[in-house]
Design an enzyme around this catalytic site. Structure first.
Site: not given
Ligand code: SD4
Length: 329
Positions: A85, A188, A206, A216, A239-240
């Site tokens: 990731s 991330t 990330t 995106r 993160t998330g």
């Molecule tokens: C995102 N916050 O691009 C990041 C995703 C993540 O690996 O935390 N992931 O939405």
């Protein structure tokens, strides 16, 4: 403690030999308790935060710069081939292309970020170049790649890592977009640090959501969403699921709540509540926040169980499980 965590603790004990000043750290139990005012302090998301913190700490000792430290720390993760990731080895978008997002910020308001950038091994360093060498905050896509070339960053071959290729081939069978929550060590890295003089800095990098639409962009390169730092107050990172974090300006919200008097822990919990109130299908959404205030107090909270973070101080570099709004069933 899981076998994997034991392994991480053990392997870091090994590396501590090479990192004077952090060596004593690794014997400290992961209680999460901390003396108020403990500085310096570095926090980073997930268990890849342990080696990242160790590199950040070594850099802080070397140059004395908390900005250098948070850049060096996450560069460790950007090169970690086991991480799917972060970095060019991360899982690609729907078209099979790895596109990266990163941001960096210091407590005086300086910040830089790149998004939707290809072929760059260290997007965090490119974000720093945007901050230091342009009048802009954010450069994306082909423009970011052109800027990288102009700055002398090498362009990597556009080829998925063997692990990412395998996963992508499997995904292509059904081509279903479904974010998967709570997979440790696959997320991330956000890192925030406070030096002994009260200066703050943060970084976030990330490859974003696996199999995202081409183009995106998540929260990580958005100043105020994935990262926010203010020397007068504190710092936060996220993160998330980026969309859920952008919707509430998560990191900025936490810093502002701390400015109004909340502790870092209270601020992270309030941000999670806000996120839950502004997002549908919350059972499929994971997000986690980390915060430090300028006194060196820390906070962490997530929507669902499973989020953890690494905390480095003079007395340890330890992995800590975060609390969460929803509890383990
Ligand atoms: C995102 N916050 O691009 C990041 C995703 C993540 O690996 O935390 N992931 O939405």
């Amino acid at each position: 403690m899981s076998q994997r965590r034991k392994f991480i603790k053990k392997s870091l004990l090994g590396s501590a030999v090479f990192l004077p000043g952090v060596a004593s750290a690794f014997n400290v139990p992961a209680t999460g308790k901390q003396a108020i005012g403990e500085k310096p302090i570095i926090l980073s998301t997930w268990n890849h935060g342990l080696p990242a913190n160790a590199d950040a700490w070594a850099k802080l000792e070397d140059t004395g710069s908390i900005l250098d430290a948070v850049e060096a720390g996450v560069k460790n993760t950007e090169l970690d081939l086991t991480n799917l990731s972060v970095g060019l080895q991360g899982l690609p978008d729907r078209e099979g292309i790895a596109t990266l997002d990163a941001s960096i910020m210091t407590g005086d308001g300086s910040c830089g970020s790149v998004a939707f950038v290809r072929q760059i091994k260290h997007p965090i360093s490119l974000a720093r170049a945007v901050m230091e060498k342009t009048p802009h905050v954010m450069i994306v896509g082909e423009g970011a790649r052109q800027f990288a070339i102009a700055q002398g960053f090498p362009l990597e071959e556009e080829k998925l890592s063997p692990n990412a290729q395998k996963a992508y081939d499997k995904w292509k069978v059904n081509s279903q977009y479904k974010p998967i929550i709570n997979i440790e060590n696959h997320d991330t890295i956000g890192m925030i640090g406070l030096d002994a003089n009260g200066k703050l800095a943060g970084s976030c990098t990330t490859s974003g959501l696996a199999y995202k639409m081409h183009g995106r962009v998540g929260d990580s390169p958005i100043i105020g969403a994935g990262l926010y730092v203010d020397d007068e107050v504190g710092a936060a990172t996220a993160t998330g699921l980026g969309e859920s974090i952008i919707r509430i300006c998560g990191s900025f919200l936490i810093v502002e709540l701390m400015r109004q008097g909340r502790t870092p822990q209270e601020a992270c919990e309030e941000a999670v509540r806000r996120l839950i109130s502004k997002n549908k299908d919350i059972k499929d959404i994971q997000a986690g926040f980390l915060a430090i205030n300028k006194e060196g107090e820390t906070g962490a909270y997530a929507v669902h169980p499973g989020f953890n973070f690494a905390k480095a101080t003079n007395s340890g570099n330890v992995l800590i499980d975060s609390g969460s709004h929803f509890k383990k069933q």
